[in-house]
Design an enzyme around this catalytic site. Structure first.
Site, PDB file in Angstrom:
ATOM      1  N   GLY A 171      33.566  67.333 -18.639  1.00 31.70           N
ATOM      2  CA  GLY A 171      34.543  68.527 -18.428  1.00 31.70           C
ATOM      3  C   GLY A 171      35.698  67.921 -17.713  1.00 31.70           C
ATOM      4  O   GLY A 171      36.261  66.849 -18.098  1.00 31.70           O
ATOM      5  N   SER A 208      36.685  66.137 -14.350  1.00 32.07           N
ATOM      6  CA  SER A 208      36.082  65.715 -12.918  1.00 32.07           C
ATOM      7  C   SER A 208      36.799  66.050 -11.619  1.00 32.07           C
ATOM      8  O   SER A 208      36.182  66.354 -10.658  1.00 32.07           O
ATOM      9  CB  SER A 208      35.810  64.073 -13.090  1.00 32.07           C
ATOM     10  OG  SER A 208      36.995  63.234 -12.969  1.00 32.07           O
ATOM     11  N   CYS A 267      30.290  61.566 -19.209  1.00 30.43           N
ATOM     12  CA  CYS A 267      31.583  61.784 -19.155  1.00 30.43           C
ATOM     13  C   CYS A 267      32.379  62.220 -17.715  1.00 30.43           C
ATOM     14  O   CYS A 267      32.088  61.320 -16.941  1.00 30.43           O
ATOM     15  CB  CYS A 267      32.133  62.440 -20.221  1.00 30.43           C
ATOM     16  SG  CYS A 267      33.821  62.227 -20.739  1.00 30.43           S
ATOM     17  N   ILE A 286      35.369  61.734 -25.596  1.00 28.07           N
ATOM     18  CA  ILE A 286      36.382  62.682 -25.447  1.00 28.07           C
ATOM     19  C   ILE A 286      37.084  62.329 -24.233  1.00 28.07           C
ATOM     20  O   ILE A 286      36.608  62.561 -23.159  1.00 28.07           O
ATOM     21  CB  ILE A 286      35.960  64.174 -25.525  1.00 28.07           C
ATOM     22  CG1 ILE A 286      35.069  64.508 -26.812  1.00 28.07           C
ATOM     23  CG2 ILE A 286      37.226  65.079 -25.482  1.00 28.07           C
ATOM     24  CD1 ILE A 286      34.359  65.760 -26.973  1.00 28.07           C
ATOM     25  N   ARG A 287      38.394  61.929 -24.330  1.00 28.92           N
ATOM     26  CA  ARG A 287      39.395  61.574 -23.333  1.00 28.92           C
ATOM     27  C   ARG A 287      38.304  60.644 -22.224  1.00 28.92           C
ATOM     28  O   ARG A 287      38.108  61.097 -20.945  1.00 28.92           O
ATOM     29  CB  ARG A 287      39.649  62.801 -22.525  1.00 28.92           C
ATOM     30  CG  ARG A 287      41.154  63.164 -23.264  1.00 28.92           C
ATOM     31  CD  ARG A 287      41.617  64.652 -22.493  1.00 28.92           C
ATOM     32  NE  ARG A 287      40.842  65.523 -22.924  1.00 28.92           N
ATOM     33  CZ  ARG A 287      39.898  66.455 -22.128  1.00 28.92           C
ATOM     34  NH1 ARG A 287      40.134  66.066 -20.706  1.00 28.92           N
ATOM     35  NH2 ARG A 287      39.103  67.389 -22.542  1.00 28.92           N
ATOM     36  N   HIS A 297      29.226  62.043 -24.864  1.00 26.65           N
ATOM     37  CA  HIS A 297      28.795  63.208 -24.910  1.00 26.65           C
ATOM     38  C   HIS A 297      27.273  63.443 -25.884  1.00 26.65           C
ATOM     39  O   HIS A 297      27.598  63.920 -27.096  1.00 26.65           O
ATOM     40  CB  HIS A 297      29.781  64.105 -25.563  1.00 26.65           C
ATOM     41  CG  HIS A 297      30.742  64.334 -24.371  1.00 26.65           C
ATOM     42  ND1 HIS A 297      30.703  65.418 -23.332  1.00 26.65           N
ATOM     43  CD2 HIS A 297      31.733  63.705 -24.316  1.00 26.65           C
ATOM     44  CE1 HIS A 297      31.791  65.165 -22.839  1.00 26.65           C
ATOM     45  NE2 HIS A 297      32.615  64.325 -23.204  1.00 26.65           N
ATOM     46  N   GLU A 320      25.048  65.349 -25.840  1.00 28.43           N
ATOM     47  CA  GLU A 320      24.963  66.896 -26.099  1.00 28.43           C
ATOM     48  C   GLU A 320      25.723  67.580 -27.010  1.00 28.43           C
ATOM     49  O   GLU A 320      25.403  68.475 -27.673  1.00 28.43           O
ATOM     50  CB  GLU A 320      25.189  67.651 -24.784  1.00 28.43           C
ATOM     51  CG  GLU A 320      26.584  67.784 -24.414  1.00 28.43           C
ATOM     52  CD  GLU A 320      27.448  66.663 -24.008  1.00 28.43           C
ATOM     53  OE1 GLU A 320      26.842  65.647 -24.000  1.00 28.43           O
ATOM     54  OE2 GLU A 320      28.623  67.005 -23.475  1.00 28.43           O
TER      55      GLU A 320
HETATM   56  N1  GLN Z   1      39.032  62.961 -18.809  1.00 31.52           N
HETATM   57  C1  GLN Z   1      38.086  63.766 -17.977  1.00 31.52           C
HETATM   58  C2  GLN Z   1      38.031  63.348 -16.648  1.00 31.52           C
HETATM   59  O1  GLN Z   1      38.766  62.499 -16.043  1.00 31.52           O
HETATM   60  C3  GLN Z   1      36.684  63.568 -18.655  1.00 31.52           C
HETATM   61  C4  GLN Z   1      36.537  64.164 -19.900  1.00 31.52           C
HETATM   62  C5  GLN Z   1      35.295  64.482 -20.523  1.00 31.52           C
HETATM   63  O2  GLN Z   1      34.367  65.131 -19.685  1.00 31.52           O
HETATM   64  N2  GLN Z   1      35.082  64.803 -21.759  1.00 31.52           N
HETATM   65  O3  GLN Z   1      37.418  63.923 -15.837  1.00 31.52           O
END
Ligand code: GLN
Length: 193
Positions: free
Chosen positions: A47, A49, A79, A135-136, A175, A177
């Site tokens: 998500g 952080s 993540c 993802i990011r 991820h 999940e």
């Molecule tokens: N870029 C988000 C962060 O820095 C982490 C991305 C993710 O959890 N998919 O919190």
């Protein structure tokens, strides 16, 4: 049946809950302190952080959760969850649990590479490489002595650590999940034994 909490303040918690239920765990979504009572393990999802850390602080859950992890409760962060577990976050003083002796770089792949998938060999998982969705995603740029590296991206290109374990703490920058492969969640449930 293992009783697992999935932190459900923000992010991809439903997918983790579904994966753990498929493996026969009893899952509780954790939104407040009392939801942590009687849990044998916890998952901190992906998500944002900064948002999750802020909400953990506002809801007075950050310290109690840290205490439980230091007392030995198994925890798995993916993540943003990984970021929250790390002791050091490059260039940021955002709230964190800080129980994992590692340094993390957020959004380590830059804007051009928002997300990607790759097959990853993960130490401790049998049955071939794992399809990993990033993802990011963050990268781990330093690990302390007690931290075992479970996976690296393009191992030939240096560090680029993406999965680690330190005793009762498991963390991945990807991820699991979001794919049907349940091996990493199974690995986490085995940590409870
Ligand atoms: N870029 C988000 C962060 O820095 C982490 C991305 C993710 O959890 N998919 O919190």
């Amino acid at each position: 049946m293992a009783r697992i909490g999935v932190l459900a303040l923000q992010g991809a918690f439903r997918e983790h809950a579904a994966a753990l239920r498929q493996l026969g765990a009893e899952v509780r979504e954790v939104r407040q302190l009392k939801d942590m009572d009687g849990l044998e393990g916890m998952v901190i999802p992906g998500g944002e952080s900064t948002t999750i850390g802020k909400l953990l602080t506002e809801w007075r859950m950050l310290e109690p959760l840290r205490r439980r992890i230091l007392d030995g409760m198994p925890v798995y962060g993916s993540c943003a969850g990984l970021i929250l577990l790390c002791r050091e976050i490059e260039g940021s003083d955002q709230p964190r649990l800080g129980v994992l002796d590692a340094t993390v770089r957020r959004n380590a792949f830059g804007r051009q590479v928002d997300s990607f998938e790759t097959d990853l060999a993960v130490d401790g998982l049998t049955g071939g490489p794992l399809r990993a969705v990033f993802i990011r995603a963050p990268l781990i740029s330093r690990v302390g002595e007690g931290v075992r590296v479970l996976a690296r991206l393009d191992a030939d290109r240096g560090e680029r650590i993406v999965a680690v374990r330190q005793d009762n703490v498991l963390a991945t920058s990807f991820h699991p999940e979001l794919t049907p492969d349940l091996r990493l969640h199974r690995y986490f449930l085995d940590m409870l034994a």
